[in-house]
Design an enzyme around this catalytic site. Structure first.
Site, short mmCIF file in Angstrom:
data_model
loop_
_atom_site.label_atom_id
_atom_site.label_comp_id
_atom_site.label_asym_id
_atom_site.label_seq_id
_atom_site.Cartn_x
_atom_site.Cartn_y
_atom_site.Cartn_z
N ASP A 92 0.91 -0.97 -0.03
CA ASP A 92 0.02 0.05 -0.02
C ASP A 92 1.01 1.20 -0.18
OD1 ASP A 92 -2.12 -1.71 0.12
OD2 ASP A 92 -2.47 -1.39 2.39
N1 URA Z 1 -1.29 -5.84 4.09
C1 URA Z 1 -1.64 -4.53 3.90
O1 URA Z 1 -2.71 -4.29 4.49
N2 URA Z 1 -1.02 -3.71 3.22
C2 URA Z 1 0.23 -3.86 2.60
O2 URA Z 1 0.72 -2.87 2.18
C3 URA Z 1 0.66 -5.38 2.68
C4 URA Z 1 -0.18 -6.03 3.23
#
Ligand code: URA
Length: 233
Positions: A103
Site C-alpha cells: 500500500d
Molecule cells: N497488507 C496490507 O494491509 N497492506 C500492505 O501494504 C501489505 C499487506
C-alpha cells in the site's frame, strides 16, 4: 538475438540510437566492426564492444527496495511518485516492475525485477510464499486474538485467511507472517480482531530479509544466493 536488441537490452539507448551507433561503426563483435543492426549475436559467448568498451549483458535484474511510505508500488501513476522513480537513471529500464504491491502508506521490502516468470511464481496464490510484516497496532492483542489471527480470520472473502504466525515484539508491535497477498490483507486481518494498523513495514519476502542497511528509498541488487533462494521458494 539481433545486435540492436542486444544493445538496447544492455541499456545503451533506444532502438534508433543503437542503430545509429552501429551505422557509425562504433560497434564490434569479436573484434570485427559490424554495420548491420540485424547481425545475430550470442549473448553468452560473443564479445560486443562499443567504442572499444566491452558491453556487459545481463538478462534479469533483481533489486531489493526499502519502499518509503507515500510512494505507489506501480510502474506509472497519474498522481503520485512511483517506486520506479526511486531508481537511479543508470538502473532504469522499461521492463522493470514491482513484483507485487505494498500500500502507499506501507514501507519495506519490495522486489523490483524484469523476471516475469519468477515474479509470477512468487505472487501465485498457490505457492504460499512467506511475507513477514512488522505491524504496529492500536492496542494489545489478547491470547484469543492471536489464536484467531494464526488460525485464519474472516476478512470478507470466500474463505478465511490461511494460517499465519504472530510474534509479539512489544505490547502494540507484532511480527505477522502470512502466505497470501490479498488487497490490504494485514489491515483487514487486524480489523477482523477489532484492532487497527498504525504502521506497516514488510521485513521479509520469500525467505529473504530486508537489508537493514537500506534506508527508506534505498535499494540494492540481490546477491546470486538471494536470487537462488527466491527461485527455491
Ligand atoms: N497488507 C496490507 O494491509 N497492506 C500492505 O501494504 C501489505 C499487506
Amino acid at each position: 538475438m539481433r545486435l540492436d536488441k542486444f544493445l538496447c537490452e544492455a541499456n545503451l539507448g533506444t532502438r534508433s540510437q543503437v542503430k545509429d551507433l552501429i551505422r557509425r561503426g562504433a560497434v564490434t563483435v569479436n573484434d570485427v566492426s559490424v554495420k548491420g543492426a540485424e547481425t545475430r549475436v550470442d549473448e553468452e559467448t560473443d564479445i560486443v564492444c562499443v567504442q572499444g568498451r566491452p558491453v556487459h549483458y545481463q538478462k534479469f535484474f533483481y533489486y531489493m527496495l526499502n519502499k518509503p511510505p507515500g510512494i505507489v508500488s506501480a510502474t506509472r501513476d497519474k498522481l503520485s511518485a512511483t517506486v520506479m522513480e526511486l531508481l537511479r537513471p543508470e538502473h532504469r529500464r522499461s521492463d522493470l516492475f514491482p513484483a507485487g504491491r505494498l500500500d502507499k502508506d506501507t514501507e519495506g521490502f519490495l522486489l523490483l525485477t524484469n523476471d516475469g516468470e519468477l515474479a509470477h511464481r512468487l505472487l501465485s496464490p498457490k505457492k504460499h510464499v512467506d511475507k513477514t510484516y512488522r505491524v504496529s497496532i492500536d492496542h494489545g492483542l489478547s491470547e484469543e486474538d492471536i489464536q484467531r489471527l494464526e488460525q485464519g480470520v474472516d476478512i470478507g472473502e470466500d474463505c478465511p485467511t490461511l494460517p499465519a504466525k504472530v510474534q509479539q515484539l512489544e505490547e502494540t508491535v507484532i511480527l505477522l507472517t502470512i502466505q497470501e497477498g490479498k488487497f490490504h490483507q494485514v489491515k483487514r486481518m487486524l480489523m477482523a480482531v477489532d484492532n487497527s494498523v498504525t504502521a506497516l513495514k514488510r521485513i521479509s519476502f520469500g525467505g529473504i530479509t530486508l537489508d537493514d542497511t537500506l534506508k527508506p528509498g534505498e535499494y540494492r541488487e540481490l546477491t546470486k544466493e538471494e536470487v537462488k533462494i527466491l527461485y527455491g521458494t
